[in-house]
Design a protein around this motif. Structure first.
Motif, short mmCIF file in Angstrom:
data_model
loop_
_atom_site.label_atom_id
_atom_site.label_comp_id
_atom_site.label_asym_id
_atom_site.label_seq_id
_atom_site.Cartn_x
_atom_site.Cartn_y
_atom_site.Cartn_z
N ASN A 87 0.84 -1.20 0.00
CA ASN A 87 0.00 0.00 0.00
C ASN A 87 0.88 1.26 0.00
OD1 ASN A 87 -2.57 1.01 -0.24
ND2 ASN A 87 -2.97 1.08 1.95
N THR A 89 3.88 1.70 1.11
CA THR A 89 4.90 1.78 2.15
C THR A 89 6.03 0.80 1.84
OG1 THR A 89 3.32 2.40 3.88
CG2 THR A 89 5.40 1.47 4.60
N THR A 316 -1.67 -4.51 8.14
CA THR A 316 -1.70 -3.51 7.07
C THR A 316 -2.17 -2.15 7.58
OG1 THR A 316 -2.14 -5.21 5.42
CG2 THR A 316 -2.66 -2.95 4.80
N ASN A 320 0.00 1.34 7.70
CA ASN A 320 -0.47 2.58 7.09
C ASN A 320 -0.48 3.75 8.07
OD1 ASN A 320 -0.88 1.29 4.65
ND2 ASN A 320 -3.05 0.94 5.00
N THR A 324 6.22 6.74 7.13
CA THR A 324 6.88 5.99 6.06
C THR A 324 8.38 6.07 6.22
OG1 THR A 324 5.06 6.48 4.55
CG2 THR A 324 7.15 5.78 3.57
#
Length: 330
Positions: A87, A89, A316, A320, A324
């Motif tokens: 996603n 990252t 996940t 998120n 990052t």
């Protein structure tokens, strides 16, 4: 022979020696070339660790993982370390295989060979407390321990262990030639301090707190391929997890772990992730999809997949929610 020719031969000789050394280095360390020449692989990445085919299927089925177009994977000592994004990252994931030695080896290799900021582990576990956790639920433990490390006491030893086999005689309790077993602490090594004996291994507090905040309203998967859970799955925080190299199906032993150690789940990987990551002074978090209840009926393949997928959903959403990672070669 002229001086110019001698100089040319000397330069060529030096180039050959350098090339030979570079080849030897590359053979010893298959990541050396891409670590130094490719900034895309030199990302400071999150390390995602999983143990089983079911876990990996959940990852692939999500469609959220995108392999790196130039360097999608690196093979080291029989394991494949996958490079890409989840996603968007930057991550690197590895399927470790089950049992503590495989998990510890995979995590240590991941941390030694690549620039990893922290470890996110997702996998399956068995519930030891059906009032708290049922198949399909996700446990986010606050601490994990190796509960399969025993000192087996002599029969009629004066210093009895916590696990008294005679307490489980059937139909009546009584003396048993197996005697007792005392659960042992383990050595926790560190790069900055002396080794110490510990029993409980704490989840990194910053990531645990972030998980409790981000996942409190997470909606989990309830059905897969015609299999549906009897209730609505949920995320449970603050439990304790037990790890050993034997699969706990026995209800009496599950009750013992719950009563003596307040452990709500049993698995064969979490403590290895914890011990290895703590030894390397990295942060980590654990997400366990509950696939069965100790002493209960064996779960079908659909329920086991739902457990893996729900653990992946938790991992996940957590990924998120955190900053990052940046390029390690910036």
């Amino acid at each position: 022979m002229s001086r110019i020719n001698m100089a040319v031969l000397l330069v060529l000789g030096l180039l050959l020696v350098t090339a030979k050394q570079s080849t030897q280095t590359s053979l010893r360390n298959p990541t050396s070339e891409i670590e130094t020449s490719n900034c895309k692989v030199a990302f400071l990445r999150l390390g995602l660790v999983l143990t089983s085919d079911n876990n990996e299927k959940a990852l692939m089925d999500s469609g959220l993982f995108e392999p790196d177009s130039e360097n999608p994977h690196v093979d080291i000592a029989g394991r494949r370390f996958h490079v890409g994004t989840l996603n968007k990252t930057p991550i690197m994931y590895v399927k470790s295989g089950t049992h503590s030695v495989n998990v510890a080896t995979a995590v240590q290799t991941l941390l030694l060979k690549f620039p990893i900021s922290g470890i996110i582990f997702f996998g399956s576990s068995g519930s030891l407390d059906k009032d708290m956790l049922m198949p399909g639920d996700v446990a986010v433990p606050k601490a994990v321990a190796f509960t399969g490390v025993w000192e087996w006491k002599k029969f009629r030893s004066e210093n009895k262990g916590k696990l008294v086999f005679g307490d489980f005689n059937y139909p009546e309790n009584g003396e048993n030639l197996l005697g007792t077993a005392e659960h042992q602490k383990i050595d926790l090594f560190s790069t900055s301090e002396e080794s110490k004996e510990v029993f409980w291994l704490p989840i990194s507090s910053s990531w645990y707190e972030a998980a409790t905040e981000e996942l409190k309203d997470l909606k989990l998967k309830k059905c897969h391929s015609g299999t549906c859970l009897p209730g609505t799955p949920k995320v449970v925080f603050g439990s304790k997890a037990s790890t050993s190299d034997f699969y706990v199906k026995n209800k009496a032993y599950g009750d013992f772990l719950l009563e003596k150690f307040n452990a709500s789940t049993a698995d064969s990987a979490s403590a290895s992730v914890a011990l290895t990551t703590l030894s390397n002074e990295k942060i980590f978090v654990v997400f366990q999809g509950v696939s069965n209840v100790a002493g209960g009926k064996s779960s079908n393949s659909g329920t086991k997949y739902i457990a893996s997928y729900n653990a992946f959903l938790a991992a996940t959403k957590f990924i998120n929610s955190i900053p990052t990672p940046r390029l390690a070669c910036e």
